[in-house]
Design an enzyme around this catalytic site. Structure first.
Site, PDB file in Angstrom:
ATOM      1  N   HIS A 159     -34.361  -3.741  36.090  1.00  0.00           N
ATOM      2  CA  HIS A 159     -34.668  -4.955  36.490  1.00  0.00           C
ATOM      3  C   HIS A 159     -35.250  -5.862  35.147  1.00  0.00           C
ATOM      4  O   HIS A 159     -35.884  -6.804  35.472  1.00  0.00           O
ATOM      5  CB  HIS A 159     -35.411  -5.096  37.730  1.00  0.00           C
ATOM      6  CG  HIS A 159     -34.945  -4.531  39.044  1.00  0.00           C
ATOM      7  ND1 HIS A 159     -33.805  -4.951  39.839  1.00  0.00           N
ATOM      8  CD2 HIS A 159     -35.260  -3.282  39.411  1.00  0.00           C
ATOM      9  CE1 HIS A 159     -33.728  -3.920  40.723  1.00  0.00           C
ATOM     10  NE2 HIS A 159     -34.753  -2.961  40.495  1.00  0.00           N
ATOM     11  N   SER A 279     -29.653 -19.934   9.906  1.00  0.00           N
ATOM     12  CA  SER A 279     -29.487 -21.153  10.708  1.00  0.00           C
ATOM     13  C   SER A 279     -29.291 -22.105   9.799  1.00  0.00           C
ATOM     14  O   SER A 279     -29.733 -22.194   8.674  1.00  0.00           O
ATOM     15  CB  SER A 279     -30.529 -21.428  11.378  1.00  0.00           C
ATOM     16  OG  SER A 279     -30.925 -22.853  11.747  1.00  0.00           O
ATOM     17  N   LYS A 285     -34.687 -18.319  10.312  1.00  0.00           N
ATOM     18  CA  LYS A 285     -33.846 -17.515  11.294  1.00  0.00           C
ATOM     19  C   LYS A 285     -33.082 -16.359  10.836  1.00  0.00           C
ATOM     20  O   LYS A 285     -32.511 -16.619   9.594  1.00  0.00           O
ATOM     21  CB  LYS A 285     -32.854 -18.522  12.111  1.00  0.00           C
ATOM     22  CG  LYS A 285     -33.615 -19.576  12.930  1.00  0.00           C
ATOM     23  CD  LYS A 285     -34.609 -18.946  13.993  1.00  0.00           C
ATOM     24  CE  LYS A 285     -33.680 -18.315  15.000  1.00  0.00           C
ATOM     25  NZ  LYS A 285     -32.982 -19.542  16.004  1.00  0.00           N
ATOM     26  N   GLU A 292     -23.644 -11.347  19.541  1.00  0.00           N
ATOM     27  CA  GLU A 292     -23.302 -12.403  20.223  1.00  0.00           C
ATOM     28  C   GLU A 292     -21.766 -12.647  20.679  1.00  0.00           C
ATOM     29  O   GLU A 292     -21.192 -12.922  21.491  1.00  0.00           O
ATOM     30  CB  GLU A 292     -24.056 -13.964  20.088  1.00  0.00           C
ATOM     31  CG  GLU A 292     -25.542 -13.783  20.138  1.00  0.00           C
ATOM     32  CD  GLU A 292     -26.339 -14.973  19.337  1.00  0.00           C
ATOM     33  OE1 GLU A 292     -27.469 -15.240  19.677  1.00  0.00           O
ATOM     34  OE2 GLU A 292     -25.607 -15.345  18.442  1.00  0.00           O
TER      35      GLU A 292
END
Length: 486
Positions: A159, A279, A285, A292
């Protein structure tokens, strides 16, 4: 460009509507089948030659002409291009331009229905071998990385909450076994695609004295049993797409962990510069964009699988032109799977694990509460009672701001009267991992067994791949033995 551009037309007086011609044309995507269609055509022509369906002179001209085309396509000197209806039309047109009238005899006892199925099956089998090799390379990377982290400990999660201590090796091997199942599914899809439909014709076989078993033998395949089934069957396409889709779903689950683990909040891993993206606005970043995109690819390939199932669900026997729509989705699934596996391997190699951060995360979640309950069971307490006592001990440790293994013995015994010093020492996370020595568990000796089994599985599949030789007719093409007697 001269000569007919269709394999049909005698029934028709007028020209086809150009808009519909463009709409129904498949050459823009089925041209990728050209090498495999030529290989299948070589087998068909050799069978016709051996059975006397075409004469010796015509058979020799066809075989040598097809072989020359295949050689030129593979070398890149012949570009598969033009405004033909499909790749099958392109092959027959160009063959006839090269060798003359014998080229018009190639299609004897054959339909585009069985022709396209044969070429597609050969392509699928070849691509699956390539994909299997890539999957096992990724599996090997996981295994080697796991082998260096048998005693790197971190929380295991349920979980998305800290559950029990495990080792990083055990965690990585969980992903390996998903990949192992994927590899076996790809192997199964390779076997399912082994039926040769050549000889089924449009749907009812042929009146000519053909030998479909010989054609299948020349292609390293097995002959069909029912001509209608042979041309209608696309189960191998669905199974291939399913194997690709589930492979990418598994990689997507792993990619999600990469995204989570490389956040500041988790901090279990860092991205090396070679696998991170930046970025355009925020200079600090380092984004896990490859992970992704890998998640996104999985959704697309699931869509490819659904497309195949929907295409088939209401299709009457036997061949219908809906089936030409199988190719773009199939090729997309295979391409996405191959790209995803390669990206995952590069990403995995570019991860740097923060083992100290992992070890620090063993604190704060009372990860050995289950060990406390199990220890009480071993001391004669019923599990449900032990579970309640362990819960009380967790509350007490939380009140005191300590971990379970840091509780004073008298505090632990106030909650769990049968606890003793040995049980308190067993609540240390490292001790917990070592104690979980049941089969398949995270104890180092059990993980070592997993590593051995994983390496054996990789070795067995590598040996199997090495046995998958090119089709006999293709080897004959390479060796210049197309005209040798059987």
């Amino acid at each position: 460009m001269s000569g007919p551009r269709r394999l049909w037309g005698g029934r028709f007086d007028g020209p086809a509507d150009p808009e519909l011609d463009r709409f129904t044309s498949s050459f823009s995507f089925d041209r990728v089948l050209a090498p495999w269609d030529l290989v299948a055509s070589l087998a068909h022509a050799r069978m016709l030659f051996e059975r006397g369906v075409v004469g010796a002179a015509d058979g020799e001209a066809i075989l040598l002409g097809l072989s020359g085309m295949l050689r030129d396509v593979e070398s890149g000197s012949l570009v598969v291009d033009g405004d033909d209806e499909d790749v099958h039309t392109w092959i027959e047109r160009l063959l006839t331009e090269r060798i003359g009238d014998p080229g018009r005899r190639l299609h004897t006892a054959r339909s585009r229905n069985d022709q396209t199925g044969a070429a597609l099956r050969l392509l699928v089998r070849a691509r699956l071998i390539e994909l299997l090799r890539a999957v096992d390379l990724l599996g090997d990377t996981l295994v080697e990385l796991a082998g260096s982290h048998l005693e790197t400990f971190l929380p295991g999660y349920t979980h998305l909450q800290r559950g029990q201590p495990v080792s990083l090796a055990h965690h990585l091997l969980a992903h390996f076994w998903f990949l192992d199942a994927d590899a076996n599914r790809l192997r199964r899809a390779h076997e399912v695609a082994a039926i040769c439909p050549l000889g089924a014709g449009a749907l009812a076989g042929s009146v000519h004295p053909i030998d479909p078993a010989r054609t299948a033998e020349l292609l390293g395949l097995v002959p069909f049993r029912n001509s209608m089934h042979a041309v209608a069957d696309r189960d191998y396409v669905v199974e291939c797409s399913f194997a690709c889709a589930l492979l990418l779903v598994h990689l997507s689950r792993w990619a999600e962990e990469v995204v989570l683990w490389t956040t500041r909040e988790f901090g279990f891993a860092r991205l090396s510069d070679s696998v991170a993206k930046g970025s355009s606005l925020m200079p600090q970043k380092k984004n896990p964009e490859a992970a992704e995109v890998l998640r996104g690819k999985s959704g697309r390939v699931v869509g490819d699988l659904v497309a195949h199932l929907v295409q088939l669900k209401g299709l009457p026997l036997t061949y219908n032109s809906d089936l030409q729509e199988d190719k773009e989705a199939l090729f997309d699934a295979l391409d996405a799977a191959a790209g995803g596996v390669g990206a995952a391997d590069a990403l995995l190699r570019g991860l740097r694990f923060d083992t100290e951060r992992m070890r620090a995360a063993l604190r704060g979640g009372f990860l050995t509460a289950t060990d406390l309950a199990d220890g009480l069971v071993l001391r004669g307490v019923a599990f449900r009672d032990a579970h309640e006592s362990a819960g009380r001990a967790v509350r007490r440790a939380e009140d005191l701001g300590v971990e379970l293994w840091e509780l004073p013995l008298e505090e632990l015994q106030a909650c769990c009267p049968r606890a003793d010093g040995d049980l308190l020492r067993a609540l240390d996370p490292e001790a917990s991992v070592r104690a979980h020595a049941s089969p398949g568990g995270p104890a180092p000796q059990r993980v070592a067994e997993q590593l051995a089994a994983a390496r054996a599985a990789l070795s067995e599949r590598a040996a199997w791949r090495d046995e998958q030789a090119p089709p006999p007719i293709y080897r004959a093409h390479l060796e210049g033995a197309l005209l040798h007697p059987r």
